[in-house]
Scaffold this motif. Sequence first.
Motif, mmCIF file in Angstrom:
data_model
loop_
_atom_site.group_PDB
_atom_site.id
_atom_site.type_symbol
_atom_site.label_atom_id
_atom_site.label_comp_id
_atom_site.label_asym_id
_atom_site.label_seq_id
_atom_site.Cartn_x
_atom_site.Cartn_y
_atom_site.Cartn_z
ATOM 1 N N LEU A 41 0.820 -1.202 0.000
ATOM 2 C CA LEU A 41 0.000 0.000 0.000
ATOM 3 C C LEU A 41 0.860 1.261 0.000
ATOM 4 N N ALA A 42 1.934 1.240 0.774
ATOM 5 C CA ALA A 42 2.828 2.391 0.815
ATOM 6 C C ALA A 42 3.493 2.626 -0.556
ATOM 7 N N GLU B 210 2.238 1.771 -3.462
ATOM 8 C CA GLU B 210 1.204 2.226 -4.382
ATOM 9 C C GLU B 210 0.909 3.717 -4.157
ATOM 10 N N GLN B 211 0.841 4.112 -2.910
ATOM 11 C CA GLN B 211 0.585 5.531 -2.615
ATOM 12 C C GLN B 211 1.741 6.402 -3.060
ATOM 13 N N GLN C 40 1.522 6.891 -6.811
ATOM 14 C CA GLN C 40 0.420 7.737 -7.252
ATOM 15 C C GLN C 40 0.677 9.221 -6.993
#
Length: 77
Positions: free
Chosen positions: A69-70, A72-73, A76
């Motif tokens: 998740l980190a 991916e963030q 983005q």
Amino acid sequence: MRGTVGAIYSFVAQLIGFGAGPTLIALITDHVFRNPKMVGHSIAIVCAIASALAAWLLLTALPHYRHLLAEEQAAQG
């Protein structure tokens, strides 16, 4: 790809659930209790062990999920 992974996950979960679950309950009832009326206790044992195993697997996977998740963030924005 997401659909394929979902299908494989469902297949494996059902294979384990429908294949191993009743078999383990029957084995515990037959070999541990040796009494067909104790099937409720066998179900409780299998459910407790499966729940503990699921919790352990979830906690083991959680750091990897947070890492993804980190990443991916960061990608983005």
